[in-house]
Scaffold this motif. Structure first.
Motif, PDB file in Angstrom:
ATOM      1  N   VAL A   2       3.625   6.444   1.043  1.00  0.00           N
ATOM      2  CA  VAL A   2       3.799   6.910   2.407  1.00  0.00           C
ATOM      3  C   VAL A   2       3.182   8.292   2.519  1.00  0.00           C
ATOM      4  O   VAL A   2       3.347   9.122   1.636  1.00  0.00           O
ATOM      5  CB  VAL A   2       5.285   6.977   2.797  1.00  0.00           C
ATOM      6  CG1 VAL A   2       5.453   7.495   4.212  1.00  0.00           C
ATOM      7  CG2 VAL A   2       5.934   5.601   2.636  1.00  0.00           C
ATOM      8  N   GLN A   3       2.477   8.524   3.590  1.00  0.00           N
ATOM      9  CA  GLN A   3       1.923   9.853   3.840  1.00  0.00           C
ATOM     10  C   GLN A   3       2.620  10.484   5.036  1.00  0.00           C
ATOM     11  O   GLN A   3       2.873   9.814   6.045  1.00  0.00           O
ATOM     12  CB  GLN A   3       0.426   9.768   4.100  1.00  0.00           C
ATOM     13  CG  GLN A   3      -0.393   9.395   2.873  1.00  0.00           C
ATOM     14  CD  GLN A   3      -1.881   9.448   3.135  1.00  0.00           C
ATOM     15  OE1 GLN A   3      -2.348   9.153   4.227  1.00  0.00           O
ATOM     16  NE2 GLN A   3      -2.645   9.835   2.124  1.00  0.00           N
ATOM     17  N   LEU A   4       2.931  11.756   4.879  1.00  0.00           N
ATOM     18  CA  LEU A   4       3.485  12.562   5.973  1.00  0.00           C
ATOM     19  C   LEU A   4       2.485  13.670   6.270  1.00  0.00           C
ATOM     20  O   LEU A   4       2.098  14.408   5.364  1.00  0.00           O
ATOM     21  CB  LEU A   4       4.838  13.160   5.573  1.00  0.00           C
ATOM     22  CG  LEU A   4       5.935  12.173   5.161  1.00  0.00           C
ATOM     23  CD1 LEU A   4       7.174  12.923   4.677  1.00  0.00           C
ATOM     24  CD2 LEU A   4       6.284  11.250   6.304  1.00  0.00           C
ATOM     25  N   VAL A   5       2.080  13.784   7.502  1.00  0.00           N
ATOM     26  CA  VAL A   5       1.056  14.761   7.874  1.00  0.00           C
ATOM     27  C   VAL A   5       1.609  15.668   8.977  1.00  0.00           C
ATOM     28  O   VAL A   5       1.887  15.203  10.089  1.00  0.00           O
ATOM     29  CB  VAL A   5      -0.229  14.072   8.356  1.00  0.00           C
ATOM     30  CG1 VAL A   5      -1.271  15.115   8.746  1.00  0.00           C
ATOM     31  CG2 VAL A   5      -0.770  13.143   7.266  1.00  0.00           C
ATOM     32  N   GLU A   6       1.742  16.948   8.619  1.00  0.00           N
ATOM     33  CA  GLU A   6       2.233  17.921   9.587  1.00  0.00           C
ATOM     34  C   GLU A   6       1.081  18.529  10.375  1.00  0.00           C
ATOM     35  O   GLU A   6      -0.048  18.616   9.879  1.00  0.00           O
ATOM     36  CB  GLU A   6       2.995  19.065   8.900  1.00  0.00           C
ATOM     37  CG  GLU A   6       4.204  18.652   8.096  1.00  0.00           C
ATOM     38  CD  GLU A   6       3.888  18.546   6.630  1.00  0.00           C
ATOM     39  OE1 GLU A   6       4.822  18.690   5.806  1.00  0.00           O
ATOM     40  OE2 GLU A   6       2.716  18.318   6.290  1.00  0.00           O
ATOM     41  N   CYS A  22       5.199  15.804  12.660  1.00  0.00           N
ATOM     42  CA  CYS A  22       5.092  15.170  11.340  1.00  0.00           C
ATOM     43  C   CYS A  22       4.856  13.685  11.578  1.00  0.00           C
ATOM     44  O   CYS A  22       5.769  12.976  12.017  1.00  0.00           O
ATOM     45  CB  CYS A  22       6.354  15.396  10.534  1.00  0.00           C
ATOM     46  SG  CYS A  22       6.445  14.401   9.023  1.00  0.00           S
ATOM     47  N   ALA A  23       3.649  13.246  11.310  1.00  0.00           N
ATOM     48  CA  ALA A  23       3.281  11.848  11.524  1.00  0.00           C
ATOM     49  C   ALA A  23       3.348  11.084  10.212  1.00  0.00           C
ATOM     50  O   ALA A  23       2.739  11.494   9.217  1.00  0.00           O
ATOM     51  CB  ALA A  23       1.879  11.758  12.107  1.00  0.00           C
ATOM     52  N   ALA A  74       8.714   5.072  17.845  1.00  0.00           N
ATOM     53  CA  ALA A  74       7.567   4.266  18.274  1.00  0.00           C
ATOM     54  C   ALA A  74       6.247   4.866  17.795  1.00  0.00           C
ATOM     55  O   ALA A  74       5.268   4.152  17.575  1.00  0.00           O
ATOM     56  CB  ALA A  74       7.565   4.134  19.789  1.00  0.00           C
ATOM     57  N   LYS A  75       6.231   6.195  17.637  1.00  0.00           N
ATOM     58  CA  LYS A  75       5.024   6.891  17.179  1.00  0.00           C
ATOM     59  C   LYS A  75       5.116   7.291  15.713  1.00  0.00           C
ATOM     60  O   LYS A  75       4.211   7.961  15.200  1.00  0.00           O
ATOM     61  CB  LYS A  75       4.782   8.136  18.037  1.00  0.00           C
ATOM     62  CG  LYS A  75       4.471   7.826  19.493  1.00  0.00           C
ATOM     63  CD  LYS A  75       4.175   9.103  20.266  1.00  0.00           C
ATOM     64  CE  LYS A  75       3.820   8.791  21.714  1.00  0.00           C
ATOM     65  NZ  LYS A  75       3.536  10.020  22.509  1.00  0.00           N
ATOM     66  N   ASN A  76       6.214   6.908  15.048  1.00  0.00           N
ATOM     67  CA  ASN A  76       6.397   7.270  13.634  1.00  0.00           C
ATOM     68  C   ASN A  76       6.272   8.780  13.426  1.00  0.00           C
ATOM     69  O   ASN A  76       5.692   9.229  12.433  1.00  0.00           O
ATOM     70  CB  ASN A  76       5.402   6.527  12.733  1.00  0.00           C
ATOM     71  CG  ASN A  76       5.501   5.030  12.842  1.00  0.00           C
ATOM     72  OD1 ASN A  76       6.576   4.495  13.136  1.00  0.00           O
ATOM     73  ND2 ASN A  76       4.406   4.337  12.638  1.00  0.00           N
ATOM     74  N   THR A  77       6.821   9.539  14.337  1.00  0.00           N
ATOM     75  CA  THR A  77       6.618  10.986  14.339  1.00  0.00           C
ATOM     76  C   THR A  77       7.938  11.726  14.539  1.00  0.00           C
ATOM     77  O   THR A  77       8.782  11.289  15.326  1.00  0.00           O
ATOM     78  CB  THR A  77       5.623  11.395  15.437  1.00  0.00           C
ATOM     79  OG1 THR A  77       4.373  10.735  15.206  1.00  0.00           O
ATOM     80  CG2 THR A  77       5.383  12.898  15.440  1.00  0.00           C
TER      81      THR A  77
END
Length: 115
Positions: A2-6, A22-23, A74-77
């Motif tokens: 899993v990647q988390l991108v701030e 954070c996506a 819904a946006k995984n954010t």
């Protein structure tokens, strides 16, 4: 994996606002808790805020009333709205989640608050 991108960090004057995002690379619908941490220069990383799957939130005392964490499944954010920023909020902010027993961290986003 899993990647988390701030994103959303930057330079702001004291009293200003920023919204961090954070996506996640997969659904966060069933993730029990999403958290934000921060690490200031020369200091240990500290927990800042948490939001549970049910939407309950909690914050470190120093940001209560100024920061608000939210999630859009819904946006995984996950978001961190930061208002009334202070110079002591300057840090690298990290998103964190435990997914199927594995800790995941984002790469961090720099927040700098000038006095």
């Amino acid at each position: 994996q899993v990647q988390l991108v701030e994103s959303g960090g930057g330079l702001v004057q004291a009293g200003g606002s920023l919204r961090l995002s954070c996506a996640a690379s997969r659904s966060i619908l069933n993730v029990n808790a999403m958290r934000w941490y921060r690490q200031a220069p020369g200091k240990q990383r500290e927990w800042v805020a948490v939001i549970t799957r049910g939407g309950s939130t909690n914050y470190i005392d120093s940001v209560k009333g100024r920061f608000a964490i939210s999630r859009d499944n819904a946006k995984n954010t996950v978001y961190l709205q930061m208002n009334s920023l202070k110079p002591e909020d300057t840090a690298v902010y990290y998103c964190h989640a435990v997914i199927i027993g594995v800790d995941y961290w984002g790469q961090g986003t720099q927040v700098t608050v000038s006095s």
